[in-house]
Design a protein around this motif. Structure first.
Motif: not given
Length: 168
Positions: A7-11, A13-16
């Motif tokens: 989900d967006i919350e899990g994604l 940190p990867l985006y950062k």
């Protein structure tokens, strides 16, 4: 294959992780295909992403790309046009109590422009806004802990396509 396994919350940190890498190495945008090209090699890379995070920027970038592809698919429009075909033999239709009518069809998919890489923070803010609005208006109906909320996940199952010959 499910593209938005996080989900967006899990994604986020990867985006950062990718954003920080690109801040230090801006020329990597091309190698990581942040702006494309979105060709067959790109799609193969999305399908071959390992299931475990190895800490690499490549893993994080692929997960962000998968999420963007899923968001693009969720936002597209599908237009279906059905047109009855010309009447066949009238005598044949009168002889049968049940008649089938055939249709010609056209299918178009619209709005397939990829979601921008930089749209991830906006998606997170929108998601948080929706969740907070729901929690404020639900009077405690929604479970408060992530473990409890997981049980409330809406699942979509594949649907078999209907036949194009319709019974009249």
């Amino acid at each position: 294959m499910r593209l938005d396994s996080l989900d967006i919350e899990g994604l986020f940190p990867l985006y950062k992780r990718v954003e920080q890498h690109l801040h230090h190495f801006p020329k990597e945008r091309s190698r990581l295909q942040v702006e494309g090209p979105y060709d067959e090699m790109f799609l193969e890379k999305l399908q071959k992403c390992p299931s475990e995070d190895d800490g690499s920027v490549e893993y994080a970038t692929t997960k962000v790309h998968q999420y963007r592809a899923a968001m693009t698919a969720k936002d597209c429009s599908i237009m279906i046009t059905l047109m009855p075909t010309a009447e066949e033999n009238d005598d044949q239709q009168r002889s049968s109590s049940l008649t089938f009518r055939t249709f010609s069809f056209s299918v178009a998919v619209l709005d397939l422009d990829p979601k921008p890489f930089e749209s991830v923070p906006r998606q997170l803010r929108l998601d948080q806004k929706v969740v907070n609005g729901y929690l404020r208006s639900s009077s405690g109906i929604c479970p408060k802990t992530p473990q409890q909320r997981e049980d409330c996940t809406l699942l979509f199952h594949p649907v078999r396509p209907a036949p194009l010959a319709l019974l009249l």
